[in-house]
Design a protein around this motif. Structure first.
Motif, short mmCIF file in Angstrom:
data_model
loop_
_atom_site.label_atom_id
_atom_site.label_comp_id
_atom_site.label_asym_id
_atom_site.label_seq_id
_atom_site.Cartn_x
_atom_site.Cartn_y
_atom_site.Cartn_z
N THR A 189 50.65 41.41 109.21
CA THR A 189 51.18 40.23 108.53
C THR A 189 51.94 40.61 107.25
OG1 THR A 189 49.31 38.95 109.35
CG2 THR A 189 50.59 37.98 107.56
N SER A 190 51.46 41.62 106.54
CA SER A 190 52.11 42.08 105.31
C SER A 190 53.43 42.80 105.57
CB SER A 190 51.18 43.01 104.55
OG SER A 190 50.94 44.20 105.30
N GLY A 191 53.63 43.22 106.81
CA GLY A 191 54.83 43.97 107.14
C GLY A 191 54.70 45.46 106.89
N TRP A 192 53.49 45.88 106.55
CA TRP A 192 53.31 47.31 106.28
C TRP A 192 53.48 48.16 107.53
CZ3 TRP A 192 49.49 49.12 101.97
CH2 TRP A 192 49.85 48.51 100.76
N GLY B 86 49.64 45.40 94.61
CA GLY B 86 48.58 44.51 94.15
C GLY B 86 49.00 43.07 93.98
N CYS B 87 49.41 42.40 95.05
CA CYS B 87 49.81 40.99 95.01
C CYS B 87 48.68 40.13 94.44
CB CYS B 87 50.16 40.53 96.42
SG CYS B 87 50.44 38.77 96.58
N ILE B 88 49.04 39.14 93.61
CA ILE B 88 48.04 38.22 93.05
C ILE B 88 48.31 36.77 93.44
CG2 ILE B 88 47.53 39.71 91.08
CD1 ILE B 88 49.24 37.80 89.36
N SER B 89 49.34 36.52 94.25
CA SER B 89 49.71 35.14 94.57
C SER B 89 48.70 34.45 95.47
CB SER B 89 51.10 35.10 95.22
OG SER B 89 51.08 35.77 96.46
N ASN B 90 47.88 35.23 96.16
CA ASN B 90 46.89 34.64 97.07
C ASN B 90 45.55 35.33 96.89
OD1 ASN B 90 45.93 32.97 99.12
ND2 ASN B 90 46.43 34.46 100.71
N GLY B 91 45.20 35.60 95.63
CA GLY B 91 43.94 36.31 95.37
C GLY B 91 44.12 37.80 95.52
N ARG B 92 43.06 38.56 95.20
CA ARG B 92 43.12 40.02 95.30
C ARG B 92 41.88 40.53 96.00
NH1 ARG B 92 45.47 42.74 89.81
NH2 ARG B 92 46.72 43.86 91.33
N ASP B 93 42.08 41.06 97.22
CA ASP B 93 40.96 41.69 97.92
C ASP B 93 41.13 43.20 98.00
OD1 ASP B 93 42.96 42.03 99.77
OD2 ASP B 93 41.93 40.99 101.40
N PHE B 94 42.30 43.70 97.53
CA PHE B 94 42.61 45.13 97.52
C PHE B 94 42.49 45.75 98.90
CE2 PHE B 94 41.00 44.19 93.19
CZ PHE B 94 42.20 44.38 92.50
N GLY B 95 42.83 44.96 99.92
CA GLY B 95 42.85 45.49 101.28
C GLY B 95 43.87 46.58 101.48
N GLU B 96 44.81 46.71 100.53
CA GLU B 96 45.80 47.78 100.61
C GLU B 96 45.15 49.15 100.66
OE1 GLU B 96 47.67 44.75 97.59
OE2 GLU B 96 45.66 45.42 98.18
N ILE B 97 44.02 49.30 99.98
CA ILE B 97 43.38 50.61 99.89
C ILE B 97 42.88 51.06 101.25
CG2 ILE B 97 41.49 51.91 98.84
CD1 ILE B 97 41.72 50.00 96.43
#
Length: 455
Positions: free
Chosen positions: A248-251, A271-282
């Protein structure tokens, strides 16, 4: 006999003192004993700590933001306060955007090394940088002197991981793409300066803005041409993961786009903050879905500023205390739950260039030639940059001494050796050996005179 012996001892001591005299004020002093971490190198499309794959797992660090224009690594109280917090997070890297190249950084860099933390340094600052919409005049000798002085200051620390030659100079204004030639020329000059000064090969690369319409062209541009013109890595800022997932992120597409790029890649901000931060990027960055292409990233950011991206609240830059926000512990927990993978992570073993992008509506660069280094800046390659102007200099944007034409490919190849000798710490300085003829003659005179006095 005592008076004659005393005269002899005094005379010898005087000339011994001359032989051991400190370098002249224009030459850097040898560095003091420093804390040490294993040096990180770039090879293939990854970073390596010896034979172990190294992933960037860190935060962007600039308490007070860009408006303050202060160097947090020159303030021992500030950096030691925050290093204690970095240890709690379990990070291995910080990025610092604003550096005072006239200051001493031993205490903070040693403390970071003791904590196992590497540093990525932006070589530009608000006073000494490339003007994205008028780049020609800003690429000048005064600008490069400041950039090279920053290299001189930080190259001596083993935990200096890399240098950024620019940050978001090219953005969503299509005319800013014309500044890419000057950013790439700066990258070339920095790499040549490091080589010509006999320093260890600290990687140099660029931090790109989160701009979809020119990100790939810019990445291709920074990795095309002759070896002396290419970057050592490419980094970009990405805020597209907003409590979503890999697809969904396009990564998934970004991994596909950068597969077989030929250089190490990492995220210089996320670190997007527009929809909360779960740090799923890590979790994604440390997974086999990405490690064959990406080498981790830096979460934006540590200190809470007006933009609300921070995870730690600091009442004022020099406040002795830090308030850990809920995102602080969340980030630490996600880092801990997703350690760096073992093995090579699918990294490529060799680097390679790519084709230069062609001019189009989103990319206005129509030449593969780069601006020649300004004539008055060439002497830095041999003699060194000298003292940095710091954060209170006159600035460089319209300082004169600009490039007068384009350079032939290969002009940035390392040539010659530095005019100064190198000490073990990597810094260069003109040592007392330059005074050797005078010292020898003086000793001969003293010994001759002393022999006469002793008769």
């Amino acid at each position: 006999m005592r008076s004659r012996s005393f005269f002899l001892a005094s005379a010898l001591a005087a000339f011994t003192g001359l032989a051991a005299a400190t370098p002249t004020p224009t030459d850097p002093e040898p560095p003091s004993k420093r804390a040490s971490l294993p040096i990180v190198t770039a090879s293939g499309n990854a970073f390596w700590q010896g034979n172990t794959r190294f992933y960037v797992r860190g935060v962007d660090y600039q308490p007070g933001g860009s408006s303050l224009a202060a160097d947090p690594l020159a303030d021992t109280t500030v950096c030691q306060r925050d290093i204690a917090e970095f240890k709690k997070l379990g990070i291995n890297t910080i990025r610092v955007y604003i550096i005072d190249n006239s200051a001493n950084h031993d205490t903070c860099m040693n403390a970071l090394a003791d904590a196992g933390i590497y540093v990525i340094i932006d070589a530009n600052n608000p006073l000494y940088s490339i003007n994205r919409l008028d780049p020609g005049p800003s690429y000048n000798a005064v600008y490069l002197q400041s950039v090279f002085a920053t290299i001189d200051e930080f190259i001596k620390y083993d935990n200096t991981l890399a240098f950024f030659s620019g940050n978001e100079v090219i953005n969503d204004n299509v005319n800013s793409t014309l500044s890419a030639r000057y950013v790439k020329a700066t990258t070339r000059d920095m790499r040549q300066y490091i080589g010509n000064r006999g320093y260890r090969k600290v990687p140099v690369g660029y931090s790109a803005a989160d701009v979809s319409q020119n990100r790939m062209q810019l990445a291709q541009y920074m990795n095309c041409g002759t070896d002396d013109e290419r970057s050592d890595f490419f980094a970009f800022n990405d805020y597209s993961w907003c409590n979503t997932d890999f697809v969904t992120s396009g990564w998934d597409q970004k991994v596909k786009n950068f597969t077989d790029y030929g250089l190490p890649i990492f995220l210089s901000e996320y670190g997007c903050i527009s929809n909360g931060r779960d740090f799923g990027e890590i979790a994604a960055l440390m997974s086999k879905q990405m490690t064959g292409v990406y080498s981790g990233g830096l979460m934006y950011e540590y200190a809470l500023e007006e933009n609300k991206f921070g995870i730690a609240e600091i009442a004022s830059v020099d406040s002795p205390t830090v308030k850990e926000l809920p995102e602080f512990s969340k980030f630490a927990k996600v880092l801990s739950a997703n350690p760096a993978p073992t093995g090579d992570g699918g990294a490529a073993s060799t680097t390679h260039s790519v084709a230069c992008p062609t001019k189009d509506a989103s990319w206005l660069v129509d030449s593969t030639l780069l601006p020649a280094i300004p004539e008055s800046a060439k002497n830095y390659m041999k003699e060194g940059a000298g003292s940095g102007p710091g954060l209170k200099g006159d600035g460089s944007q319209n300082a004169g001494g600009t490039s007068t034409g384009d350079a032939a490919p290969g002009s940035g190849t390392v040539t010659g050796t530095p005019s100064s000798s190198k000490n073990a710490g990597g810094a260069t300085f003109t040592g007392p050996a330059d005074k050797a003829p005078l010292i020898v003659a003086g000793l001969v005179f003293v010994l001759t005179l002393t022999g006469s006095l002793l008769l």
